[in-house]
Design a protein around this motif. Sequence first.
Motif, short mmCIF file in Angstrom:
data_model
loop_
_atom_site.label_atom_id
_atom_site.label_comp_id
_atom_site.label_asym_id
_atom_site.label_seq_id
_atom_site.Cartn_x
_atom_site.Cartn_y
_atom_site.Cartn_z
N GLU A 35 74.55 -67.40 -16.54
CA GLU A 35 73.98 -68.61 -17.06
C GLU A 35 75.51 -69.42 -16.71
O GLU A 35 75.19 -70.31 -15.70
CB GLU A 35 73.74 -69.22 -18.70
CG GLU A 35 72.79 -68.97 -18.90
CD GLU A 35 72.33 -68.55 -20.42
OE1 GLU A 35 71.53 -68.42 -20.86
OE2 GLU A 35 73.66 -69.18 -21.51
N LYS A 36 76.78 -68.30 -16.98
CA LYS A 36 77.81 -69.51 -15.64
C LYS A 36 77.79 -69.57 -14.37
O LYS A 36 78.03 -70.34 -14.41
CB LYS A 36 78.92 -69.30 -16.40
CG LYS A 36 79.42 -69.12 -18.53
CD LYS A 36 80.34 -68.48 -18.88
CE LYS A 36 80.99 -68.82 -20.22
NZ LYS A 36 81.90 -68.13 -20.80
N ARG A 37 77.49 -68.53 -14.17
CA ARG A 37 77.47 -68.20 -12.58
C ARG A 37 76.41 -69.27 -11.65
O ARG A 37 76.33 -70.13 -11.05
CB ARG A 37 76.83 -67.25 -12.05
CG ARG A 37 77.02 -67.02 -10.76
CD ARG A 37 76.55 -65.22 -10.17
NE ARG A 37 75.04 -65.36 -11.14
CZ ARG A 37 73.81 -64.39 -11.21
NH1 ARG A 37 75.60 -63.07 -11.44
NH2 ARG A 37 73.17 -64.07 -12.15
N ASP A 38 74.78 -69.28 -12.76
CA ASP A 38 73.85 -69.98 -12.15
C ASP A 38 74.84 -71.66 -12.07
O ASP A 38 73.94 -72.23 -10.95
CB ASP A 38 72.95 -69.78 -12.68
CG ASP A 38 72.22 -68.54 -12.52
OD1 ASP A 38 72.36 -68.22 -12.06
OD2 ASP A 38 71.16 -67.77 -13.41
N GLN A 39 74.84 -71.99 -13.30
CA GLN A 39 75.57 -73.48 -14.11
C GLN A 39 76.19 -73.50 -11.71
O GLN A 39 77.06 -74.38 -11.77
CB GLN A 39 75.93 -74.21 -14.58
CG GLN A 39 74.87 -73.42 -16.20
CD GLN A 39 75.94 -73.76 -17.25
OE1 GLN A 39 76.68 -73.84 -17.15
NE2 GLN A 39 75.02 -73.34 -17.74
N HIS A 40 77.54 -72.62 -12.16
CA HIS A 40 78.86 -73.08 -10.99
C HIS A 40 77.38 -73.18 -10.01
O HIS A 40 78.74 -73.72 -8.66
CB HIS A 40 79.94 -71.95 -11.24
CG HIS A 40 80.48 -71.65 -9.76
ND1 HIS A 40 81.94 -72.60 -9.55
CD2 HIS A 40 80.55 -71.02 -9.21
CE1 HIS A 40 82.34 -72.38 -9.20
NE2 HIS A 40 82.15 -71.61 -8.38
N LEU A 41 76.76 -72.22 -9.22
CA LEU A 41 75.97 -72.47 -8.27
C LEU A 41 75.23 -73.53 -8.07
O LEU A 41 75.25 -74.14 -6.79
CB LEU A 41 75.28 -71.31 -7.51
CG LEU A 41 76.27 -69.75 -7.88
CD1 LEU A 41 74.88 -68.51 -7.36
CD2 LEU A 41 76.92 -69.72 -6.56
N ALA A 42 74.71 -74.25 -8.89
CA ALA A 42 73.92 -75.46 -8.73
C ALA A 42 75.28 -76.64 -8.61
O ALA A 42 74.79 -77.49 -7.91
CB ALA A 42 73.35 -75.25 -9.72
N ALA A 43 76.02 -76.33 -8.94
CA ALA A 43 76.93 -77.55 -9.04
C ALA A 43 77.61 -77.85 -7.58
O ALA A 43 77.89 -78.24 -7.16
CB ALA A 43 78.17 -77.23 -9.73
N LEU A 44 78.15 -76.16 -7.09
CA LEU A 44 77.98 -76.01 -5.42
C LEU A 44 76.98 -77.12 -4.05
O LEU A 44 77.61 -77.43 -3.52
CB LEU A 44 78.85 -74.66 -5.28
CG LEU A 44 80.11 -74.42 -5.80
CD1 LEU A 44 80.52 -72.45 -5.45
CD2 LEU A 44 80.99 -74.90 -5.28
N LYS A 45 75.85 -76.21 -4.76
CA LYS A 45 74.30 -76.70 -4.35
C LYS A 45 74.99 -78.64 -4.22
O LYS A 45 74.59 -78.73 -2.85
CB LYS A 45 73.61 -76.44 -4.28
CG LYS A 45 71.92 -76.10 -3.67
CD LYS A 45 71.13 -75.53 -4.09
CE LYS A 45 69.57 -75.87 -3.25
NZ LYS A 45 69.98 -77.47 -1.99
N THR A 46 75.20 -78.39 -5.67
CA THR A 46 75.15 -80.50 -5.29
C THR A 46 76.01 -80.91 -4.55
O THR A 46 75.32 -81.70 -4.14
CB THR A 46 74.89 -80.07 -7.56
OG1 THR A 46 73.65 -79.98 -7.86
CG2 THR A 46 74.85 -82.14 -7.05
N ALA A 47 77.30 -80.20 -5.05
CA ALA A 47 77.94 -80.94 -3.90
C ALA A 47 77.72 -80.76 -2.74
O ALA A 47 78.03 -81.90 -1.58
CB ALA A 47 79.85 -80.29 -4.47
#
Length: 125
Positions: A35-47
């Motif tokens: 879940e932490k990894r998915d949140q991190h990747l989603a934040a990177l994609k958003t940026a």
Amino acid sequence: MEIRGAVRKSAAVVVVLVAVLTACGGGSASPSFEEKRDQHLAALKTAGDLGRREALDVQRRRLVDGIPASASSPTRSDCEQRWKAGGSQEKTAGARDAFIGACASFPVPGQPGYAAAVAEAERQP
């Protein structure tokens, strides 16, 4: 006989205390690694998506101002300035780099992949 009653009371208090702590702690379980990894990747994609939109905006403004298409894409320093001017703060490690990388690598009109990059940048978040 008083000792036996005191032991029972102590045992009852411990059982109640454990039950209360278990009930209170159950709802605040920390997210799993996935879940932490998915949140991190989603934040990177958003940026990165934001960086592409900013690059397209810069490029369109330059084209309107009469700058040739070959020089219309923003440079790395332009993208760094956009990051700072937007008041963006790094919500996750690497978000700034994702923004700047996506912004600075936006293709110029006529290059292969330009249409796809514009379509991707124009998509609403």
